[in-house]
Every structure is written in C-alpha cells, then in structure tokens.
Enzyme design. Structure first.
Site, mmCIF file in Angstrom:
data_model
loop_
_atom_site.group_PDB
_atom_site.id
_atom_site.type_symbol
_atom_site.label_atom_id
_atom_site.label_comp_id
_atom_site.label_asym_id
_atom_site.label_seq_id
_atom_site.Cartn_x
_atom_site.Cartn_y
_atom_site.Cartn_z
ATOM 1 N N SER A 130 -21.328 9.580 17.018
ATOM 2 C CA SER A 130 -20.959 9.049 18.289
ATOM 3 C C SER A 130 -22.289 8.538 19.080
ATOM 4 C CB SER A 130 -20.302 10.368 18.999
ATOM 5 O OG SER A 130 -19.884 9.927 20.111
ATOM 6 N N GLU A 131 -22.223 7.559 19.667
ATOM 7 C CA GLU A 131 -23.291 6.866 20.257
ATOM 8 C C GLU A 131 -24.107 7.755 21.248
ATOM 9 O OE1 GLU A 131 -21.144 3.718 22.413
ATOM 10 O OE2 GLU A 131 -21.169 4.998 24.490
#
Lengths: 227, 220
Positions: free
Chosen positions: A47-48
């Site tokens: 996840s960024e």
C-alpha cells in the site's frame, strides 16, 4: 445484458494473480480483490502509504488509525510485513519493484494509455491525483479492473482516451465485467468472455477493434473461467 | 548536553511568520500533528504556503487552517474529501499546486538532501509535464522535478528523546520522515518523550541531527 457482479469481477482478477509476487491494489474497487485471495496465497500486498504485506481489516473495535491503507481504512499487518516511509514506498513503484498494480480506470486506449485520475469535468471541485500517476508508471505490469461500459452505456475501452491521461502505453491487461482483454503490440486481444456473449456483441460495446483467438476462454458468472 | 524538548505545541511553533512555507506530515489522520496544527492557528499567522499530502477532512486537521483563511497556497497530491478547502478553491481564494504523491515526497527528499532536483518518468505525456523541462536519458523521457523546502516542518512521531531522535508508529511514518529533513525548523509532536539512551538505535528513523524541537502531545 448479463454482467459480472462487482464481487465476482474482483474474484476473477484474484484468481488470475500469480501465486507469488508483490501487488498493489488501487483505491476503490480493486481493494476488494484482497477478499478473494486464497488463504495460502504467496501474494504480498503493498500500500502506497508505507506498508508491505497488508492483511485484512481488523475486527470491529480493534482498529488502529495509525495502521491504515491508501484508502485511509484500518487494516492489519501480516507476518513478514514491514513499514517504511513514503519515499521508499514510491521508490518501490517507480523503481519497478512491484510486479503488478491493479487499478480502476475511466478509459483505456487500444495502445494501453490509461485515464483514471480525472474526467476533466470536476464541476469546480479541486482535482486530486494521489499516487495514481506514480503507480501507473512504475509497476512491471498494470492491470485494469473496471466495468466494460459507463453508466450511460459508452465504451470505456477506446481508440484514444478523451479524459486526462494518467500514463501513456502502460496497461497490459484489462479485466471488465464482460471480458479479459490483453493489450498487445498488435492490438487488443480477447482472452476470455462472459458465457453467452459473442465476439460481435462484445465488439459493439468496445470503442476499439478487438481480435480474438478461434475460441476465447469462457468466464462463468461466478467469476471462475475455463482454462 | 543537547536538549531540544520544548514545553508544548505553542513553543514548538514559535517563530512562525506570515508568508512562511510549512510542511505538515500525515496521510489521512496517521502522522498528522494535530496539537501543532491547533497551535499554529493560535499564533494568528496568515498567508501560509502549505506542503502536505492532503488538505484536511475532519474538524481537527488542516481544515482548521482553511476555515481560518490562513493558507494562501497548498502543494499536495490529494485534496479530495476536503470540504473546507474545496469551498475556498471554488471561490478562488486559495491556490492549489497538484503534485503526484511520489513526486511530492521525492521533491521534499531532494530539498532535504541538498539536491537541485531529479529526473522522473512520472507524468510524461500527461498534464503533469506542463511547464517542466523534459530531458531524455538513455532513450527515455524524464521530467525535471525541483526540490521543495520549507521554513517549518511539523510532523508526528511516536517517541523522542531529548537529543531529538524520533521513532514512528506503523503507517504514521508516511511523509513525516522526509519532511523532517527539509525545513529550517523541524518540530515534532510525539506521544512520549523518553530518556536519552532508551530508544534502540536500530529503531530510530529520524536521527536528531534533523530535529530542532520535540514535545509531548496533549500536555497543554
């Protein structure tokens, strides 16, 4: 017209993921793919906002708002997971370390151009891009998960995108609620179609020319497909 | 001995002036220095340029600054779900520089690392290339992205010691680590101040050389 339900589309994409690899699920519909990954999957979700090996959402009451995903929803960390800062996180994307990013889209062109961050018509609202542009450029493969046509019945797969581009020539595979289509140097090639659908019927709903093998694979209405 | 502990958020923001550029850490609520945000409001400063990932979405975040109209411009990646900001954006009273998230954090990293910029493939062939120099390296086009620096960086950590070494909590690290390298004055709000020597050196994410002030949240 019969289409795959959103959950079945998510399941179909999940069933096509390799058994190992680093995968980023875009905000929105693609996030649901996580629910259909087999328990023993070797897929490690990124996840960024700085996490590898994202786990499912925590039980109600056990949420920790310092542990969230890119959609800002509470998650958990699986064994072997790690935290890192945003700069490292985007180095993972930009640097080609992610195997697959699965993103939503407004439009995809026959050449793999992607438009997924703005429809250009915001009614005066501020635009937001987040990590969409970075993800689309960096991952080794960009897969798209979207409805085949818009609510108004217009094709989302087009000759040329009319919405602002996210990235040029990056999409390699498109999963819709009607078909799986590969973006190749020779054009769009139908890999699989929903049962009961004909190539002519699919072409009518697609804004760019489709090619198909003699016998495309069949997608069943539960999201599984023939080999 | 070095000691950068200040009493509270009010002391942490001392020296902030009209027209300053301010970095604010956080991704959503994680890593957001909420006490510091309130303290800035109390100083009465105006005309701030804000660099942050988001533009506020609840009642104790950057929405407070937009409601008080103390922001002239925001540089951010995702100002959606930001009602108060959106109202001012529609009214044309606040300027927005929209930057893809990875480019935003890397521009801050460049600022803190003393680089004159960097070449990124992100945004080539899109509206994000407008106004930027395009440079071809090895047959591929890149955009020249320029560094970002600030007068103040306000971020949220987990623990700090008196030297100013800081740890973070899970995904609350986000932009905070990089922002803490890129401002003239770096003030970090933490849950707990501990004795020097108590933090495992392997767990320190922001070494004290970058940090000017730390304070424990919730004490004012």
């Amino acid at each position: 017209m019969k289409v795959l339900a959103r959950a079945d589309l998510a399941k179909m994409v999940a069933l096509h993921l390799p058994t190992e690899g680093f995968v980023n699920l875009g905000i929105g519909a693609p996030t649901q793919i996580a629910d259909f990954l087999p328990a023993d999957t070797g897929v490690i979700l990124h996840s960024e906002n700085g996490i590898l090996n994202v786990g499912p959402k925590p039980p109600s009451g056990e949420e920790d708002w310092d542990l969230i995903n890119a959609g800002k929803m509470p998650i958990t960390l699986r064994e072997g997971g790690s935290y890192f800062d945003s700069s490292t996180s985007f180095a993972m994307m930009r640097g080609g370390h992610l195997d697959i990013a699965i993103l939503g889209a407004f439009q995809v062109s026959a050449k793999g151009d992607l438009a997924n961050w703005s429809t250009g018509d915001s009614d005066g609202a501020p635009p937001g891009v987040g990590g969409a542009v970075d993800l689309a450029v960096g991952a080794k493969a960009i897969w798209i998960m979207m409805d085949h046509i818009t609510r108004e019945g217009k094709p989302r797969i087009v000759k040329k995108c009319t919405f602002p581009l996210t990235a040029v020539g990056v999409v390699s595979r498109i999963f819709t609620n009607l078909a799986i289509i590969d973006v190749t140097a020779g054009g769009l090639v139908v890999d699989a179609m929903l049962e009961g659908l004909t190539l002519a019927g699919l072409q009518d709903l697609t804004g760019a020319e489709l090619q198909a093998p003699a016998k495309p694979r069949v997608i069943r209405t539960d999201g599984t497909s023939s080999l | 001995m070095r000691n950068v502990v200040v009493k509270d958020a009010r002391e942490a923001v001392a020296g902030l002036k009209d027209g300053h550029t301010v970095m604010v850490g956080g991704f959503g609520g994680a890593g957001l220095p909420r006490d510091t945000i309130k303290a800035v409001l109390d100083t009465g400063v105006r005309e701030l340029t804000v660099i942050s990932n988001n533009a506020g979405s609840d009642e104790s975040d950057l929405s407070l600054w937009f409601a008080a109209r103390i922001v002239r411009k925001i540089v951010c990646s995702y100002p959606r779900a930001a009602q108060v900001f959106a109202e001012q954006y529609r009214a044309g009273t606040v300027e927005l520089e929209l930057v893809p998230q990875g480019t935003l954090v890397e521009r801050i990293r460049a600022g803190g690392a003393g680089l004159g910029g960097f070449l990124s493939p992100v945004g080539v062939g899109t509206v994000f290339e407008h106004g930027k120099q395009k440079i071809n390296v090895g047959g591929r086009d890149f955009l020249l992205e320029l560094p970002l620096k600030a007068d103040f960086a306000f971020v949220k950590g987990k623990c700090a010691d008196a030297f100013g070494n800081v740890t973070y909590n899970m995904t609350a690290r986000n932009h905070c680590q990089v922002m803490a390298t890129a401002a003239s004055t770096v003030a970090i709000e933490v849950d707990r101040i501990v004795e020097v020597g108590e933090l495992d050196p392997e767990s320190i994410v922001t070494p004290c050389i970058f940090v000017d002030r730390v304070f424990e949240r919730g004490l004012q």
